[in-house]
Design an enzyme around this catalytic site. Structure first.
Site, mmCIF file in Angstrom:
data_model
loop_
_atom_site.group_PDB
_atom_site.id
_atom_site.type_symbol
_atom_site.label_atom_id
_atom_site.label_comp_id
_atom_site.label_asym_id
_atom_site.label_seq_id
_atom_site.Cartn_x
_atom_site.Cartn_y
_atom_site.Cartn_z
ATOM 1 N N ASP A 86 0.833 -1.220 0.000
ATOM 2 C CA ASP A 86 0.000 0.000 0.000
ATOM 3 C C ASP A 86 0.864 1.265 0.000
ATOM 4 O OD1 ASP A 86 0.655 0.449 2.882
ATOM 5 O OD2 ASP A 86 -0.577 -1.348 3.127
ATOM 6 N N ASP A 154 6.365 -5.776 6.885
ATOM 7 C CA ASP A 154 4.999 -5.226 6.876
ATOM 8 C C ASP A 154 4.142 -6.229 6.110
ATOM 9 O OD1 ASP A 154 2.692 -3.756 6.630
ATOM 10 O OD2 ASP A 154 3.584 -2.122 5.492
HETATM 11 N N1 SAM Z 1 -0.570 -3.625 7.431
HETATM 12 C C1 SAM Z 1 -1.052 -4.826 6.940
HETATM 13 C C2 SAM Z 1 -1.598 -5.756 7.975
HETATM 14 O O1 SAM Z 1 -0.988 -5.970 9.045
HETATM 15 O O2 SAM Z 1 -2.684 -6.274 7.728
HETATM 16 C C3 SAM Z 1 -0.161 -5.423 5.917
HETATM 17 C C4 SAM Z 1 -0.198 -4.557 4.707
HETATM 18 S S1 SAM Z 1 0.615 -4.967 3.281
HETATM 19 C C5 SAM Z 1 -0.666 -4.697 2.117
HETATM 20 C C6 SAM Z 1 0.950 -6.689 3.283
HETATM 21 C C7 SAM Z 1 1.554 -7.149 1.947
HETATM 22 O O3 SAM Z 1 2.459 -8.222 2.158
HETATM 23 C C8 SAM Z 1 0.525 -7.655 0.924
HETATM 24 O O4 SAM Z 1 0.377 -6.716 -0.093
HETATM 25 C C9 SAM Z 1 1.131 -8.984 0.431
HETATM 26 O O5 SAM Z 1 1.028 -9.144 -0.975
HETATM 27 C C10 SAM Z 1 2.577 -8.861 0.889
HETATM 28 N N2 SAM Z 1 3.286 -10.128 1.050
HETATM 29 C C11 SAM Z 1 2.824 -11.283 1.600
HETATM 30 N N3 SAM Z 1 3.782 -12.236 1.547
HETATM 31 C C12 SAM Z 1 4.883 -11.664 0.961
HETATM 32 C C13 SAM Z 1 6.187 -12.137 0.637
HETATM 33 N N4 SAM Z 1 6.562 -13.390 0.898
HETATM 34 N N5 SAM Z 1 7.047 -11.258 0.053
HETATM 35 C C14 SAM Z 1 6.688 -9.985 -0.214
HETATM 36 N N6 SAM Z 1 5.454 -9.495 0.069
HETATM 37 C C15 SAM Z 1 4.572 -10.318 0.647
#
Ligand code: SAM
Length: 275
Positions: A86, A154
């Site tokens: 985000d 995050d």
């Molecule tokens: N603040 C949020 C929460 O605690 O609910 C998290 C927000 S952020 C949108 C989380 C992001 O982590 C998602 O967009 C997801 O696609 C990403 N994500 C999940 N696994 C991942 C990985 N192995 N490597 C990189 N990004 C990842």
């Protein structure tokens, strides 16, 4: 409109947000993504039907996952966010004048595209020349990264692609990717609902870092409304004195919160008692 967004936070606990409208819904290669306008908390981004961010309370999470670790470092120049598509964490990191490069490592490019379109107030800093975007798995990316000063995890919840982001091996690779005085932080879910996970994460960090500390913040749209963050470093976790005079525009973080966030209620202290 009498449509509700319902998140199943546990088998016996739900969050309900009445919606004004649904703006986008799609299946990306990694997850179900939805954007909706809520009555109470403004615009909502949900992934796999879990709240990621709302416009009304995102400032708490994004300020607390960034400023607290950045002020623990003497001079953070190279920072990485794993997940965080985000863009809210990048926006806060770039408020620090010492930062030369903020890497965003997001597995799902669609999250960034949708954030740019529907959440400009959160994602705008992704266009800053100091921000570098990598659309790849953070678990792989961190293996080849070096010389990072601060690493911020995050992530989504520990299911699906984010599962490995909660494991000890990953923390080891973060240790290898950071400089001697590097500081890492990871969102560690709710002290009311996820005690075993917090303990698991703290153990994983203790295996590689001498200093591990937990801090908390109030985030109304996350399960229980009370959230935690685990921080780890090889150096003692003491804030650099510049935090007291820093001139940041924030809505939750203050110099007082920088230290007060680590003062924990007894039941939270006890989670880490014998870890
Ligand atoms: N603040 C949020 C929460 O605690 O609910 C998290 C927000 S952020 C949108 C989380 C992001 O982590 C998602 O967009 C997801 O696609 C990403 N994500 C999940 N696994 C991942 C990985 N192995 N490597 C990189 N990004 C990842």
């Amino acid at each position: 409109m009498n449509t509700w967004f319902t998140e199943n936070q546990t088998d016996a606990l739900r969050l309900g947000l009445r919606l004004k409208s649904v703006l986008a819904a799609e299946k990306t290669p990694y997850q179900e993504l939805m954007v909706a306008e809520t009555e109470t908390y403004g615009r909502l981004l949900a992934l796999d039907n879990y709240v990621q961010t709302t416009v009304a309370d995102e400032f708490v999470y994004h300020e607390m996952i960034t400023h607290v670790p950045l002020f623990m470092h003497p001079h953070p120049k190279q920072v990485a966010v794993i997940g965080g598509g985000d863009g809210g964490a990048i926006r806060e990191i770039l408020k620090h004048p010492s930062v030369e490069k903020a890497h965003l490592v997001e597995i799902d490019e669609r999250v960034v595209t949708i954030a740019r379109e529907y959440f400009p107030e959160i994602s705008h800093a992704l266009s800053d020349p100091r921000a570098e975007l990598h659309f790849t798995d953070g678990i792989e990316w961190i293996r080849q990264a070096r010389q990072l000063d601060v690493v911020i995890v995050d992530s989504t919840d520990p299911i699906g692609p984010a599962e490995g982001l909660f494991q000890s091996d990953f923390y080891h690779n973060i240790r290898q990717a950071m400089t001697e005085d590097g500081v890492m932080v990871a969102q560690s879910e709710s002290p009311f609902l996820h005690r075993d996970l917090i303990r698991h994460m703290a153990r994983g960090m203790r295996a590689w870092f001498e200093h591990v500390a937990l801090y908390t913040a109030a985030i109304p749209t996350y399960p229980s409304g009370y959230w935690s963050f685990l921080m780890a470093s090889s150096k003692p976790l003491v804030p650099h004195p510049r935090y007291q005079t820093a001139n940041l525009t924030t809505r939750y973080w203050t110099p007082g919160i920088q230290t007060a966030a680590f003062v924990l209620p007894r039941f939270v202290e006890e989670i880490l008692h014998d870890v």
